[in-house]
Design a protein around this motif. Sequence first.
Motif, PDB file in Angstrom:
ATOM      1  N   ASN A   1     -99.623 -10.847  43.662  1.00 45.58           N
ATOM      2  CA  ASN A   1    -100.625 -11.514  42.775  1.00 45.58           C
ATOM      3  C   ASN A   1    -102.014  -9.919  42.879  1.00 45.58           C
ATOM      4  OD1 ASN A   1     -99.091 -12.493  42.306  1.00 45.58           O
ATOM      5  ND2 ASN A   1     -99.164 -14.323  44.129  1.00 45.58           N
TER       6      ASN A   1
ATOM      7  N   SER B   1     -99.389 -20.291  30.386  1.00 44.24           N
ATOM      8  CA  SER B   1     -98.615 -18.326  30.377  1.00 44.24           C
ATOM      9  C   SER B   1     -98.555 -17.466  31.681  1.00 44.24           C
ATOM     10  CB  SER B   1     -98.021 -17.848  29.313  1.00 44.24           C
ATOM     11  OG  SER B   1     -99.863 -16.870  28.671  1.00 44.24           O
TER      12      SER B   1
ATOM     13  N   ASP C   1     -99.576 -16.678  35.553  1.00 46.96           N
ATOM     14  CA  ASP C   1     -98.755 -16.943  36.423  1.00 46.96           C
ATOM     15  C   ASP C   1     -99.516 -17.393  37.579  1.00 46.96           C
ATOM     16  OD1 ASP C   1     -96.054 -16.572  38.368  1.00 46.96           O
ATOM     17  OD2 ASP C   1     -97.208 -14.620  39.107  1.00 46.96           O
ATOM     18  N   ARG C   2     -98.733 -18.246  38.043  1.00 47.62           N
ATOM     19  CA  ARG C   2     -99.410 -19.473  39.134  1.00 47.62           C
ATOM     20  C   ARG C   2     -99.803 -18.774  40.374  1.00 47.62           C
ATOM     21  NH1 ARG C   2     -95.859 -24.589  42.002  1.00 47.62           N
ATOM     22  NH2 ARG C   2     -96.340 -22.387  44.306  1.00 47.62           N
TER      23      ARG C   2
ATOM     24  N   GLN D   1    -101.625 -15.748  40.234  1.00 48.13           N
ATOM     25  CA  GLN D   1    -103.160 -15.106  40.231  1.00 48.13           C
ATOM     26  C   GLN D   1    -103.935 -16.737  40.241  1.00 48.13           C
ATOM     27  OE1 GLN D   1    -104.196 -12.504  37.666  1.00 48.13           O
ATOM     28  NE2 GLN D   1    -102.458 -11.999  38.928  1.00 48.13           N
TER      29      GLN D   1
END
Lengths: 248, 214
Positions: A97, B110, B112-113, B115
């Motif tokens: 991430n 859109s 991403d979780r 992030q």
Amino acid sequence: MVLKVDWLNKSFGKKRILKDISFELNTGEILTIIGPSGAGKTTLLRCINGLEKSDRGTIFIDNAYLCRDYNDKNIYARSREMKEIRQKIGMVFQNYNLFPHMTVMENIIEAPIHVLGLSRDEAVNRAYELLESLGLEDKTDSYPFQLSGGQKQRVAIARALCLNPKILCLDEPTSALDPELRGGIASIIENLASKGMAILIITHDMDFAKRVATRVIFMEDGRIIKEGEKEEFFNSFKDDRIRKFMVL
Amino acid sequence: MLSYILTLLPSILEGLVMTLKVFFVTLVLSIPLGVIVSIFRLSRFKPLSKITELYIWVMRGSPLMLQIVFIFFGLPIVGIAFDRFTAVIIAFVLNYAAYFGEIFRGGIESIDRGQYEAAKVLGLSPYRTFMRIILPQVIKIVLPSISNEVITLVKDTSLVYIVGLGELLRAGKIASIRDVSLVPLVLVTVAYLLLTAIFTVAFNKIEKRYSYYE
């Protein structure tokens, strides 16, 4: 003792994911939590770093309660305390991430500047030292998409360490790595532990657990089935479920 | 011929100025408002999200021309009166903010979780997370759709004639009827094409600037 989890319970709807989880983590220790998928390992980690809220039980991190039971209710730290507690836990996600629109350096200094209140120069110096120790000093201006998987992981580690955490958590650190890179991440972890960092690793890579762990917890179906120092844990193959898992 | 075109230019340029005024004021106000609309629409507070959904439905589901008419001619009936330009800007901004809001919503969803989670465990505040981590990535994703909307806006500005504002197309139409000639309309078409060409090039430049990462 830097982390203590006591009687932690968590359900999603009617499904109980964590059942009476209790364990401790000390400075300089490398604790690996192993177990089949669906055992609740990731949920446990997400409760510890505050991404999920538990239903019951205590999480005690470096002299502060993240949550505890009080009057039959699970009470969480207030947001200001929460922020302080969060800084004590560094987190390296399975897919890292990283922020794709920021350079390696920007990824690392964002939180130290805006959360710890460091000046830009202080943050850059601290980040550069970390990158140097991880062999990435020539990547400061690269973007994540320009890095290999192993390099991204080390950036994620640097980003977590730059907040000076007491505990470093890694979720499946070997899952996205080529086999030849596993030794590298293992020595990075061992090196951090030798400097007093408490390390919590979730993995189902048994070889990796055997290599780095000082202590091992085996989880299945939301429960801790077995816990032991590494030698003791891997030498006792009495438990059938663990053996089955290890052979797999 | 050339001298005829020259006689047309002053009124057409005057119309062009009005067109550009409506265009830029709408753009500058409706894009930030669109971001807010998308946040409201995604709010976990249900009433807010539902009201925003209703607003988006009304704005996208009825002709912009009618919205201008209602704001300029309708609101004075209940005692709220705006001058022509203000009424037009209110209608355009409300309408375009709804479209931009939906574009931004798609962009935000859109992302991403992971992030958000990375920002959360680093201790970044929700505001910082949105402004520094989410929004820059959303802008890159939505740029092509935004540029599409912007080009539609250039042409939609012609609707302001309904309240009697003299913009580009109206200037051409008046001359065309007066002189029984298509030349003024050709001129106006060229003006629209030039405008859209300029904005297309501008947006390509911006998109290129955002291509520094993948």
